[in-house]
Design a protein around this motif. Structure first.
Motif, PDB file in Angstrom:
ATOM      1  N   LEU A 125      -6.007  12.311   2.975  1.00  0.00           N
ATOM      2  CA  LEU A 125      -4.895  11.398   3.237  1.00  0.00           C
ATOM      3  C   LEU A 125      -4.022  11.240   1.996  1.00  0.00           C
ATOM      4  O   LEU A 125      -2.792  11.145   2.103  1.00  0.00           O
ATOM      5  CB  LEU A 125      -5.429  10.045   3.695  1.00  0.00           C
ATOM      6  N   GLU A 126      -4.657  11.206   0.831  1.00  0.00           N
ATOM      7  CA  GLU A 126      -3.888  11.140  -0.415  1.00  0.00           C
ATOM      8  C   GLU A 126      -3.004  12.376  -0.566  1.00  0.00           C
ATOM      9  O   GLU A 126      -1.828  12.273  -0.947  1.00  0.00           O
ATOM     10  CB  GLU A 126      -4.822  11.028  -1.614  1.00  0.00           C
ATOM     11  N   LYS A 127      -3.561  13.544  -0.280  1.00  0.00           N
ATOM     12  CA  LYS A 127      -2.794  14.794  -0.409  1.00  0.00           C
ATOM     13  C   LYS A 127      -1.668  14.836   0.613  1.00  0.00           C
ATOM     14  O   LYS A 127      -0.539  15.244   0.280  1.00  0.00           O
ATOM     15  CB  LYS A 127      -3.725  15.994  -0.211  1.00  0.00           C
ATOM     16  N   LEU A 128      -1.949  14.417   1.838  1.00  0.00           N
ATOM     17  CA  LEU A 128      -0.912  14.391   2.870  1.00  0.00           C
ATOM     18  C   LEU A 128       0.221  13.453   2.467  1.00  0.00           C
ATOM     19  O   LEU A 128       1.399  13.785   2.629  1.00  0.00           O
ATOM     20  CB  LEU A 128      -1.519  13.943   4.205  1.00  0.00           C
ATOM     21  N   THR A 129      -0.127  12.303   1.924  1.00  0.00           N
ATOM     22  CA  THR A 129       0.885  11.342   1.456  1.00  0.00           C
ATOM     23  C   THR A 129       1.729  11.961   0.352  1.00  0.00           C
ATOM     24  O   THR A 129       2.960  11.802   0.334  1.00  0.00           O
ATOM     25  CB  THR A 129       0.205  10.062   0.949  1.00  0.00           C
ATOM     26  N   GLN A 130       1.092  12.673  -0.562  1.00  0.00           N
ATOM     27  CA  GLN A 130       1.817  13.337  -1.649  1.00  0.00           C
ATOM     28  C   GLN A 130       2.790  14.375  -1.104  1.00  0.00           C
ATOM     29  O   GLN A 130       3.945  14.464  -1.549  1.00  0.00           O
ATOM     30  CB  GLN A 130       0.824  14.023  -2.592  1.00  0.00           C
ATOM     31  N   LEU A 131       2.345  15.155  -0.121  1.00  0.00           N
ATOM     32  CA  LEU A 131       3.215  16.174   0.486  1.00  0.00           C
ATOM     33  C   LEU A 131       4.432  15.520   1.133  1.00  0.00           C
ATOM     34  O   LEU A 131       5.566  15.998   0.973  1.00  0.00           O
ATOM     35  CB  LEU A 131       2.437  16.974   1.533  1.00  0.00           C
ATOM     36  N   ARG A 132       4.202  14.439   1.854  1.00  0.00           N
ATOM     37  CA  ARG A 132       5.314  13.765   2.531  1.00  0.00           C
ATOM     38  C   ARG A 132       6.269  13.126   1.521  1.00  0.00           C
ATOM     39  O   ARG A 132       7.493  13.131   1.714  1.00  0.00           O
ATOM     40  CB  ARG A 132       4.763  12.695   3.485  1.00  0.00           C
ATOM     41  N   GLY A 136      10.507  13.948   0.722  1.00  0.00           N
ATOM     42  CA  GLY A 136      11.567  12.946   0.823  1.00  0.00           C
ATOM     43  C   GLY A 136      11.310  11.811   1.784  1.00  0.00           C
ATOM     44  O   GLY A 136      12.230  11.047   2.113  1.00  0.00           O
ATOM     45  N   TYR A 137      10.063  11.630   2.227  1.00  0.00           N
ATOM     46  CA  TYR A 137       9.764  10.581   3.197  1.00  0.00           C
ATOM     47  C   TYR A 137       9.464   9.228   2.547  1.00  0.00           C
ATOM     48  O   TYR A 137       9.189   8.263   3.245  1.00  0.00           O
ATOM     49  CB  TYR A 137       8.587  10.993   4.081  1.00  0.00           C
ATOM     50  N   MET A 138       9.479   9.174   1.203  1.00  0.00           N
ATOM     51  CA  MET A 138       9.167   7.931   0.486  1.00  0.00           C
ATOM     52  C   MET A 138       7.852   7.364   1.015  1.00  0.00           C
ATOM     53  O   MET A 138       7.771   6.215   1.465  1.00  0.00           O
ATOM     54  CB  MET A 138      10.308   6.924   0.603  1.00  0.00           C
ATOM     55  N   ALA A 139       6.814   8.192   0.962  1.00  0.00           N
ATOM     56  CA  ALA A 139       5.538   7.889   1.610  1.00  0.00           C
ATOM     57  C   ALA A 139       4.587   7.140   0.691  1.00  0.00           C
ATOM     58  O   ALA A 139       4.603   7.310  -0.529  1.00  0.00           O
ATOM     59  CB  ALA A 139       4.888   9.184   2.087  1.00  0.00           C
ATOM     60  N   GLU A 140       3.749   6.315   1.299  1.00  0.00           N
ATOM     61  CA  GLU A 140       2.689   5.628   0.571  1.00  0.00           C
ATOM     62  C   GLU A 140       1.505   5.414   1.507  1.00  0.00           C
ATOM     63  O   GLU A 140       1.660   5.380   2.733  1.00  0.00           O
ATOM     64  CB  GLU A 140       3.178   4.285   0.022  1.00  0.00           C
ATOM     65  N   LEU A 141       0.326   5.305   0.926  1.00  0.00           N
ATOM     66  CA  LEU A 141      -0.905   5.143   1.697  1.00  0.00           C
ATOM     67  C   LEU A 141      -1.535   3.799   1.374  1.00  0.00           C
ATOM     68  O   LEU A 141      -1.697   3.445   0.208  1.00  0.00           O
ATOM     69  CB  LEU A 141      -1.883   6.278   1.358  1.00  0.00           C
ATOM     70  N   GLN A 142      -1.902   3.055   2.410  1.00  0.00           N
ATOM     71  CA  GLN A 142      -2.602   1.780   2.238  1.00  0.00           C
ATOM     72  C   GLN A 142      -3.996   1.889   2.822  1.00  0.00           C
ATOM     73  O   GLN A 142      -4.172   2.403   3.937  1.00  0.00           O
ATOM     74  CB  GLN A 142      -1.850   0.646   2.936  1.00  0.00           C
ATOM     75  N   HIS A 147      -9.487   1.005   8.367  1.00  0.00           N
ATOM     76  CA  HIS A 147      -8.467   2.008   8.694  1.00  0.00           C
ATOM     77  C   HIS A 147      -7.523   2.197   7.503  1.00  0.00           C
ATOM     78  O   HIS A 147      -7.583   1.455   6.517  1.00  0.00           O
ATOM     79  CB  HIS A 147      -7.672   1.597   9.932  1.00  0.00           C
ATOM     80  N   TYR A 148      -6.689   3.201   7.608  1.00  0.00           N
ATOM     81  CA  TYR A 148      -5.645   3.462   6.623  1.00  0.00           C
ATOM     82  C   TYR A 148      -4.299   3.381   7.326  1.00  0.00           C
ATOM     83  O   TYR A 148      -4.202   3.539   8.547  1.00  0.00           O
ATOM     84  CB  TYR A 148      -5.798   4.858   6.002  1.00  0.00           C
ATOM     85  N   ILE A 149      -3.248   3.148   6.530  1.00  0.00           N
ATOM     86  CA  ILE A 149      -1.886   3.185   7.077  1.00  0.00           C
ATOM     87  C   ILE A 149      -1.037   4.094   6.194  1.00  0.00           C
ATOM     88  O   ILE A 149      -0.952   3.886   4.982  1.00  0.00           O
ATOM     89  CB  ILE A 149      -1.252   1.779   7.136  1.00  0.00           C
ATOM     90  N   LEU A 150      -0.462   5.107   6.815  1.00  0.00           N
ATOM     91  CA  LEU A 150       0.494   5.982   6.140  1.00  0.00           C
ATOM     92  C   LEU A 150       1.887   5.443   6.439  1.00  0.00           C
ATOM     93  O   LEU A 150       2.284   5.351   7.606  1.00  0.00           O
ATOM     94  CB  LEU A 150       0.365   7.422   6.641  1.00  0.00           C
TER      95      LEU A 150
END
Length: 206
Positions: A125-132, A136-142, A147-150
């Motif tokens: 999930l961390e890697k997916l967040t980094q890719l996004r 340019g998606y201004m992504a963050e993971l909580q 559960h997690y929230i992308l």
């Protein structure tokens, strides 16, 4: 980066903010923050709404207007829509669906390769967040208890996705295929539906 640009970046990522929050984040006076906010409102980039509090004056919260949101890049939006129109004109809706499916498969393989070195769900999930974020998606993971929230605070393909909603469904499909057997993925907020951001709830499979 200018303070005004930092303010816009902060509001894009966090949503509505107060002058006090900005003053604490950037180490400036509350008055200075208000001056920046007022200037951005004068330019049509920000708008405010007042929230009542139990004691004292209402608290003023500032958020981006449609004009403010348009300042953030929508990658080749006009050109992409023209291409979508051309594909549909030449090959019909079925041809457009095939193009979307091909993009989905390409994205899936790209992400799958990038995640291949991750040895647990959280690192994936961390890697997916980094890719996004890089796209340019201004992504963050909580991370929450169960559960997690992308969170994606920006959509760099918004114009194209508005014209061709299957692009949004395609992105959800990619996430679900990437994480099949490890967590359930559902979209809980959606920019195209008029919300401020897109969010995905990721619930680990027990």
């Amino acid at each position: 980066m200018k303070t005004s640009d930092k303010i816009l970046q902060t509001i894009k990522r966090k949503g509505a903010v107060t002058a006090k929050q900005l003053s604490e984040e950037f180490g400036i006076t509350t008055m200075g923050a208000r001056q920046h906010l007022q200037s951005l409102e004068d330019d049509g980039i920000l708008a405010f709404h007042d929230v009542k509090v139990k004691v004292g004056r209402p608290t003023r919260h500032w958020s981006l207007t449609q004009q403010g949101n348009s300042l953030f890049s929508d990658r080749h939006g006009v050109l992409t829509i023209q291409v979508i129109d051309a594909v549909e004109s030449l090959f019909g809706k079925e041809g457009l669906a095939q193009v979307t499916a091909e993009r989905e498969q390409h994205t899936f393989k790209q992400y799958q390769t990038a995640l291949s070195g991750c040895n647990n769900l959280y690192s994936k999930l961390e890697k997916l967040t980094q890719l996004r974020e890089e796209e340019g998606y201004m992504a963050e993971l909580q991370a929450h208890d169960d559960h997690y929230i992308l969170i994606e605070n920006h959509c760099p393909i918004c114009k194209a996705a508005t014209r061709c909603p299957s692009l949004c469904q395609s992105e959800l499909n990619v996430f679900q295929k990437l994480l099949v057997g490890e967590c359930h993925v559902s979209r809980t907020e959606h920019i195209i539906a008029g919300e401020r951001r897109c969010t995905y709830t990721l619930t680990p499979v027990l």
